[in-house]
Design an enzyme around this catalytic site. Structure first.
Site, PDB file in Angstrom:
ATOM      1  N   GLU A  28      45.411  38.517  46.436  1.00 18.80           N
ATOM      2  CA  GLU A  28      44.718  38.800  45.177  1.00 18.80           C
ATOM      3  C   GLU A  28      44.684  40.293  44.870  1.00 18.80           C
ATOM      4  O   GLU A  28      43.914  40.735  44.020  1.00 18.80           O
ATOM      5  CB  GLU A  28      43.304  38.215  45.206  1.00 18.80           C
ATOM      6  CG  GLU A  28      43.310  36.702  45.315  1.00 18.80           C
ATOM      7  CD  GLU A  28      41.951  36.070  45.073  1.00 18.80           C
ATOM      8  OE1 GLU A  28      40.978  36.801  44.819  1.00 18.80           O
ATOM      9  OE2 GLU A  28      41.873  34.842  45.139  1.00 18.80           O
ATOM     10  N   LYS A  87      36.026  26.855  38.374  1.00 16.19           N
ATOM     11  CA  LYS A  87      37.482  26.973  38.385  1.00 16.19           C
ATOM     12  C   LYS A  87      38.044  25.745  37.693  1.00 16.19           C
ATOM     13  O   LYS A  87      37.974  24.638  38.262  1.00 16.19           O
ATOM     14  CB  LYS A  87      37.991  26.998  39.834  1.00 16.19           C
ATOM     15  CG  LYS A  87      37.627  28.258  40.628  1.00 16.19           C
ATOM     16  CD  LYS A  87      37.987  28.047  42.089  1.00 16.19           C
ATOM     17  CE  LYS A  87      38.021  29.330  42.883  1.00 16.19           C
ATOM     18  NZ  LYS A  87      38.163  29.085  44.335  1.00 16.19           N
TER      19      LYS A  87
HETATM   20  P1  PGA Z   1      41.596  30.185  46.312  1.00 19.99           P
HETATM   21  O1  PGA Z   1      40.590  31.370  46.590  1.00 19.99           O
HETATM   22  O2  PGA Z   1      42.061  30.279  44.912  1.00 19.99           O
HETATM   23  O3  PGA Z   1      42.679  30.396  47.323  1.00 19.99           O
HETATM   24  O4  PGA Z   1      40.832  28.907  46.563  1.00 19.99           O
HETATM   25  C1  PGA Z   1      39.654  31.818  45.663  1.00 19.99           C
HETATM   26  C2  PGA Z   1      38.237  31.612  46.148  1.00 19.99           C
HETATM   27  O5  PGA Z   1      38.020  31.048  47.231  1.00 19.99           O
HETATM   28  O6  PGA Z   1      37.297  31.957  45.440  1.00 19.99           O
HETATM   29 ZN    ZN Z   2      35.750  30.972  47.156  1.00 21.96          ZN
END
Ligand code: PGA
Ligand code: ZN
Length: 434
Positions: free
Chosen positions: A207, A339
């Protein structure tokens, strides 16, 4: 009858994400000529109860190809949604849910359904002649989110080099979104410089956070505080720390293995360790402090610090309204991560945010570790007035595209823009004491 916003064409293709892996892009065209386009992201440290991301398996691209999901959009989904009103998001998403017919989008894939759900929203906004955040939130869409920005990556995003996944900053002292980014840019730069000075600069993680070359998890916290100070800020009041422990990645059945620290802890042991960190460092937010299969631990941790700290459920709640209600009844967490690809439609994600508001929970709109240039989540955060946004670090185009999109909106709103500030943190919600 108004037909301008009826769907006339749906088209999907395979594009590539920030890890160089295949993902789904969809375009939706309306009868009036307006178009929308969206790309779906992908996680690496996923909750087991997330909606299913359909991958082809087989040899190509490590089994991660998405041609089946793309085929579902171009075939079954295109046929089913043709003629539906893109301005009626709830009905469109209901149609996608019913067409799939499984509880977790196993048949068509949440990557197929979400691409269409988001592209349709973009098309409807274009037909209305509005930017998406304005289309979603009207005149109330003026709240610029408090950003959580990663400085060091870890966990599944950095070859498990450290156990903790995200070492992030929040800027309680910043007066606007643009200033929060300015301050973070300085902290990020100084953190890189500090690591370089120790001969420990090894690039960036998934990231964009600095690749963590530390001998213990706590050393990352110490270095983060040193970077905040080196950048000229007061730790805690001006720039504070947020962590995503992502404990499901190193814990199961109440046993947590911290590989870097060479320790195995039970739930209470991990809680004790985190409480000690909260005493010692200016931490204001902790995500997934316990594993998704440890709701009792989650509740105990929330009881201990929920009145003064934001306790966030990600893998634990997977943007699911029903799981959130269950957690609230047990007194677990006080904030939910949102998400969209954990659910597979915009409407289900929004329902989780609505449930959060009804329960007195705060929320954070979040990107995934596998991202693209798509900035839809920025519009969701501002349009839905969620108040917090997490899109990774302060490097790599797929991250900066989102921070920059929010900057543009803040400037466009001018004096009408409001900055969420720390008032949106879970711990400061009125009446919240778990
Ligand atoms: P991921 O990580 O997109 O790999 O799940 C992001 C998070 O855990 O917030
Ligand atoms: Zn997370």
């Amino acid at each position: 009858m108004i037909t301008k916003t009826r769907i006339s064409r749906v088209l999907a293709r395979r594009v590539w994400d920030s890890r160089g892996r295949p993902t789904v892009e969809a375009e939706v065209e309306l009868q009036g000529g307006a178009r929308g386009r969206a790309i779906v992201p992908a996680g690496a440290s996923k909750g087991s109860r997330e909606a299913l991301e359909l991958r082809d398996g087989g040899a190509a691209f490590g089994g991660l190809d998405v041609l089946t999901a793309v085929g579902h959009v171009n075939g079954e989904i295109a046929t089913a949604v043709l003629g539906l009103d893109a301005a009626d998001q709830a009905r469109l998403d209901d149609c996608l849910i019913a067409l799939d017919g499984t509880p977790s989008k196993q048949r068509l894939g949440a990557n197929a359904t979400l691409a269409v759900s988001m592209a349709a929203a973009h098309a409807a906004a274009a037909a209305a002649g509005l930017p998406l955040y304005r289309y979603l939130g009207g005149d109330d869409a003026r709240l610029l989110p408090l950003p959580q920005i990663q400085i060091f990556g870890g966990g599944a995003h950095a070859g498990r080099r450290v156990d903790i996944q995200d070492f992030m900053v929040i800027c309680p002292g910043a007066s606007c979104f643009a200033q929060a980014l300015e301050w973070t840019a300085e902290v990020y730069r100084h953190a890189g410089r500090l690591m370089d000075a120790r001969g420990a600069l090894a690039g960036v993680a998934d990231e964009g956070g600095w690749w963590p070359s530390f001998d213990s998890n706590e050393e990352a916290l110490e270095t983060l505080v040193a970077a905040i100070e080196a950048a000229g800020f007061v730790p805690g009041t001006q720039v504070a720390i947020a962590l995503d422990i992502a404990a499901s990645d190193f814990g199961r059945g109440g046993r947590y293995t911290l590989g870097l620290d060479q320790r195995v802890l039970d739930s209470d042991g991990l809680i004790e360790l985190l409480l000690r960190w909260c005493e010692r460092y200016p931490i204001v937010s902790i995500e997934d402090p316990l594993a998704e299969d440890d709701p009792e631990g989650f509740a105990r941790f929330t009881q201990a610090v929920g009145h003064r700290l934001q306790v966030v459920g990600d893998d634990f709640l997977v943007s699911d309204a029903a799981l959130l209600r269950r957690a609230a009844a047990a007194g677990a967490a006080n904030t939910v991560l949102l998400k969209p690809n954990q659910r597979g439609t915009l409407s289900e994600t929004r329902q989780c945010w609505q449930a959060a508001q009804a329960l007195g929970y705060a929320a954070i709109v979040s990107a995934r570790s596998g991202e693209t240039e798509d900035t839809t989540i920025v519009d969701l955060a501002i349009g839905w007035q969620v108040g917090q946004l997490k899109v990774g670090s302060f490097a790599r185009g797929e991250r900066m595209a989102k921070w920059n999109a929010a900057l543009r909106i803040e400037q466009r709103l001018g004096p009408h823009a409001r900055f969420a500030g720390t008032g949106v943190l879970g711990r400061s919600r009125p009446g919240l004491r778990r």
